[in-house]
Design a protein around this motif. Structure first.
Motif, short mmCIF file in Angstrom:
data_model
loop_
_atom_site.label_atom_id
_atom_site.label_comp_id
_atom_site.label_asym_id
_atom_site.label_seq_id
_atom_site.Cartn_x
_atom_site.Cartn_y
_atom_site.Cartn_z
N TYR A 81 -2.33 10.33 -12.05
CA TYR A 81 -3.05 11.55 -11.71
C TYR A 81 -4.38 11.31 -11.00
O TYR A 81 -4.70 12.01 -10.06
CB TYR A 81 -3.25 12.39 -12.96
N TYR A 82 -5.17 10.35 -11.44
CA TYR A 82 -6.47 10.08 -10.81
C TYR A 82 -6.38 8.86 -9.91
O TYR A 82 -5.87 7.82 -10.33
CB TYR A 82 -7.55 9.83 -11.86
N PRO A 83 -6.90 8.94 -8.68
CA PRO A 83 -6.83 7.78 -7.78
C PRO A 83 -7.82 6.68 -8.17
O PRO A 83 -7.60 5.52 -7.87
CB PRO A 83 -7.17 8.37 -6.41
N GLY A 84 -8.92 7.03 -8.83
CA GLY A 84 -9.91 6.04 -9.25
C GLY A 84 -9.49 5.38 -10.55
O GLY A 84 -9.66 5.94 -11.63
N ILE A 85 -8.92 4.21 -10.44
CA ILE A 85 -8.31 3.53 -11.58
C ILE A 85 -9.23 2.48 -12.18
O ILE A 85 -9.19 2.22 -13.37
CB ILE A 85 -6.97 2.91 -11.12
N LEU A 86 -10.09 1.90 -11.37
CA LEU A 86 -10.94 0.79 -11.81
C LEU A 86 -12.29 1.27 -12.32
O LEU A 86 -12.88 2.19 -11.78
CB LEU A 86 -11.17 -0.18 -10.66
N GLN A 87 -12.78 0.58 -13.35
CA GLN A 87 -14.14 0.76 -13.85
C GLN A 87 -14.77 -0.62 -13.98
O GLN A 87 -14.09 -1.58 -14.33
CB GLN A 87 -14.15 1.44 -15.20
N ASN A 88 -16.05 -0.73 -13.73
CA ASN A 88 -16.82 -1.97 -13.85
C ASN A 88 -16.35 -3.05 -12.87
O ASN A 88 -16.53 -4.22 -13.14
CB ASN A 88 -16.76 -2.54 -15.28
N HIS A 89 -15.77 -2.67 -11.76
CA HIS A 89 -15.28 -3.69 -10.84
C HIS A 89 -16.30 -4.10 -9.78
O HIS A 89 -16.15 -5.13 -9.17
CB HIS A 89 -13.98 -3.23 -10.17
N ILE A 90 -17.33 -3.30 -9.57
CA ILE A 90 -18.36 -3.65 -8.58
C ILE A 90 -19.14 -4.86 -9.12
O ILE A 90 -19.73 -4.79 -10.17
CB ILE A 90 -19.29 -2.48 -8.33
N GLY A 91 -19.11 -5.94 -8.39
CA GLY A 91 -19.81 -7.16 -8.80
C GLY A 91 -19.10 -7.95 -9.89
O GLY A 91 -19.56 -9.00 -10.30
N LEU B 111 0.81 -1.21 0.00
CA LEU B 111 0.00 0.00 0.00
C LEU B 111 0.85 1.27 0.00
O LEU B 111 0.52 2.24 -0.68
CB LEU B 111 -0.98 0.01 1.18
N GLN B 112 1.94 1.27 0.72
CA GLN B 112 2.79 2.47 0.77
C GLN B 112 3.38 2.77 -0.61
O GLN B 112 3.33 3.90 -1.07
CB GLN B 112 3.90 2.31 1.80
N GLU C 228 -8.93 -0.23 -4.00
CA GLU C 228 -8.54 -0.62 -5.35
C GLU C 228 -7.32 -1.53 -5.33
O GLU C 228 -7.25 -2.50 -6.09
CB GLU C 228 -8.33 0.60 -6.23
N LEU C 229 -6.36 -1.25 -4.45
CA LEU C 229 -5.21 -2.14 -4.31
C LEU C 229 -5.67 -3.52 -3.84
O LEU C 229 -5.23 -4.54 -4.38
CB LEU C 229 -4.19 -1.57 -3.33
N PHE C 230 -6.57 -3.57 -2.87
CA PHE C 230 -7.07 -4.85 -2.37
C PHE C 230 -7.71 -5.65 -3.51
O PHE C 230 -7.43 -6.83 -3.69
CB PHE C 230 -8.09 -4.63 -1.24
N PHE C 231 -8.57 -5.00 -4.29
CA PHE C 231 -9.25 -5.67 -5.40
C PHE C 231 -8.25 -6.18 -6.43
O PHE C 231 -8.31 -7.34 -6.86
CB PHE C 231 -10.25 -4.72 -6.07
N TYR D 234 -0.94 10.48 -7.33
CA TYR D 234 -0.89 11.90 -6.98
C TYR D 234 -1.97 12.21 -5.95
O TYR D 234 -3.13 11.83 -6.11
CB TYR D 234 -1.10 12.74 -8.24
N ASP D 235 -1.60 12.88 -4.87
CA ASP D 235 -2.54 13.33 -3.84
C ASP D 235 -3.26 12.16 -3.16
O ASP D 235 -4.40 12.29 -2.73
CB ASP D 235 -3.55 14.29 -4.49
N SER D 236 -2.60 11.01 -3.05
CA SER D 236 -3.24 9.81 -2.50
C SER D 236 -3.65 9.95 -1.04
O SER D 236 -4.59 9.29 -0.60
CB SER D 236 -2.31 8.60 -2.64
N GLU D 237 -2.99 10.84 -0.32
CA GLU D 237 -3.34 11.00 1.11
C GLU D 237 -4.76 11.53 1.28
O GLU D 237 -5.35 11.37 2.35
CB GLU D 237 -2.33 11.91 1.83
N ASN D 238 -5.32 12.13 0.24
CA ASN D 238 -6.71 12.60 0.32
C ASN D 238 -7.72 11.54 -0.09
O ASN D 238 -8.93 11.79 -0.02
CB ASN D 238 -6.89 13.84 -0.57
N TYR D 239 -7.25 10.38 -0.52
CA TYR D 239 -8.15 9.31 -0.98
C TYR D 239 -7.73 7.95 -0.39
O TYR D 239 -7.58 6.97 -1.13
CB TYR D 239 -8.13 9.22 -2.51
N PRO D 240 -7.54 7.85 0.93
CA PRO D 240 -7.01 6.60 1.49
C PRO D 240 -7.94 5.40 1.28
O PRO D 240 -7.47 4.29 1.05
CB PRO D 240 -6.84 6.91 2.98
N GLY D 241 -9.25 5.61 1.33
CA GLY D 241 -10.19 4.51 1.11
C GLY D 241 -10.19 4.03 -0.32
O GLY D 241 -10.27 2.83 -0.58
#
Length: 150
Positions: free
Chosen positions: A137-147, A46-47, A66-69, A54-61
């Motif tokens: 740049y964007y912390p949200g890397i995954l799409q269509n991963h729910i389910g 995780l570290q 995403e790393l877990f998945f 970028y700016d990951s400290e503002n998006y810890p969840g």
């Protein structure tokens, strides 16, 4: 007069050469970042993962989930080490067309979905030169991963 034309011609060629070299350096930096990213995913680090966002400290969840998945499904989605051997860098823009960005995108379709009921998993790594190509740049890397994993 001929000397001035030769000097201008040489300067022009040097300018083009510098631009080509900079583009090559930028692409190498992106490839290095992508390689470090997949290493962090594989090792569930995780570290290291957060150091690449970028700016990951503002998006810890977001980064932790995403790393877990990705780590949980790493062997399935990267069964042939295709991520590291298939780094294709593409150009794009942000919401504002003048903001030029680059990205690397992977699409993984489940093999056991013969009816094509599940949307493919899309992994997008966005890069913005002003923030450095050593950061995603964007912390949200995954799409269509729910389910997707069910």
């Amino acid at each position: 007069m001929k000397t001035i034309k030769y000097i201008l011609g040489i300067l022009f060629l040097l300018n083009i050469s510098c631009c080509v070299n900079q583009k090559k350096k930028d692409e190498e930096q992106i490839k290095e970042t992508v390689t470090k990213y997949w290493k962090a995913v594989k090792e569930n680090d995780l570290q290291s993962y957060n150091n690449l966002i970028y700016d990951s400290e503002n998006y810890p969840g977001v980064t932790a989930s995403e790393l877990f998945f990705l780590n949980k499904h790493y062997n399935a989605i990267n069964s042939k080490e295709k991520f590291l051997n298939n780094i294709k860098i593409k150009d794009t823009t942000d919401i504002i067309p003048s903001v030029k960005m680059k990205y690397v995108q992977y699409t993984y379709k489940k093999e056991n979905d013969s009816n094509n009921l599940k949307k493919p998993l899309i992994i997008t790594l966005m890069f913005y030169k002003q923030m450095g190509f050593d950061k995603i740049y964007y912390p949200g890397i995954l799409q269509n991963h729910i389910g997707w994993d069910k």
